[in-house]
Write an enzyme that holds these catalytic residues in place. Sequence first.
Site, PDB file in Angstrom:
ATOM      1  N   LYS A 220       0.814  -1.214   0.000  1.00  0.00           N
ATOM      2  CA  LYS A 220       0.000   0.000   0.000  1.00  0.00           C
ATOM      3  C   LYS A 220       0.851   1.269   0.000  1.00  0.00           C
ATOM      4  CE  LYS A 220      -4.309  -1.918   1.632  1.00  0.00           C
ATOM      5  NZ  LYS A 220      -5.352  -1.973   2.697  1.00  0.00           N
ATOM      6  N   ARG A 260      -3.107 -10.035   5.053  1.00  0.00           N
ATOM      7  CA  ARG A 260      -3.522 -10.179   3.659  1.00  0.00           C
ATOM      8  C   ARG A 260      -2.399  -9.632   2.790  1.00  0.00           C
ATOM      9  NH1 ARG A 260      -6.195  -7.035  -0.197  1.00  0.00           N
ATOM     10  NH2 ARG A 260      -7.600  -8.208  -1.583  1.00  0.00           N
TER      11      ARG A 260
END
Length: 294
Positions: A220, A260
């Site tokens: 991210k 994740r």
Amino acid sequence: MSAVRMQTVAAQRCQVMGIINVTPDSFSDGGRFLDVEAAVSRGVELMREGADILDVGGESTRPGAGRVSESEELARVVPVIEALAGEGFPVSIDTMRASVARQAVRAGAVIVNDVSGGLADPEMLPFLAEADVTCVLMHWRGHSVRMDDFSYYDSVVDDVCAELRGRLDSALAAGVRPERIILDPGLGFAKNAAQSWELLSALPELRELGFPVLVGASRKRFLAEVATYGRRDSDVPADRDEASDAVAAIAAYGGAWGVRVHSVSGAAAASRVAARLHGRVVGAELIGARAGER
């Protein structure tokens, strides 16, 4: 081999959820696994590298992404889930639509991962209760096309915890059993980099909500600021994998239920090292039973 049906979200070590984006526009690997065969092969590869669960999504939630139609989302994910579940792999469906979740569960998915926490579709929480399926409820404030407009907080940790409590109350009121619920703080979703880092450091507070926590930091934007060493290009999502592995190690040691990730091998090692340091069984698998034994 039949798909595994999860009977509880309990696990003796941090679970590694490998991401399969069946999309043309995901921020990291959009288009690479849009073909069914490519997506299934990717799933097999992730399991061989140490994934515990495969998270299949057919709609990008990258910042600025628009929505796809229900029919397109179904066409992307259902064949992949059927094939992977048919191999006996635990599969999660990453969707905000109850109709897609329903078809995915019929195809063999054992987890519904709703990044909207049930807010995007009023039918989602009733479906989760009806299906009695394990679910991930993420902190969310709006669809991707506008989510960056909602990154205002008095205290990001306090506000996210309060809003997650609201999602919990709604889920429980709809009839979702508490032992089926996993929470996700939604790193990067309506959070800027500083807010994401603050939330990541607040795993103890998130765990105090009393439910398992899934951490989704892989590749991210907020990790770009630490991916500045060697020959890495911080603007390239895959060059943030080592930072993602570091987050996985911190999350696993800090008691997260799962992480994740796009690249699973580093997270799989982190999960086992953390379990060993905590004195847990390193080889623990998901606790469940064969399909039909629910």
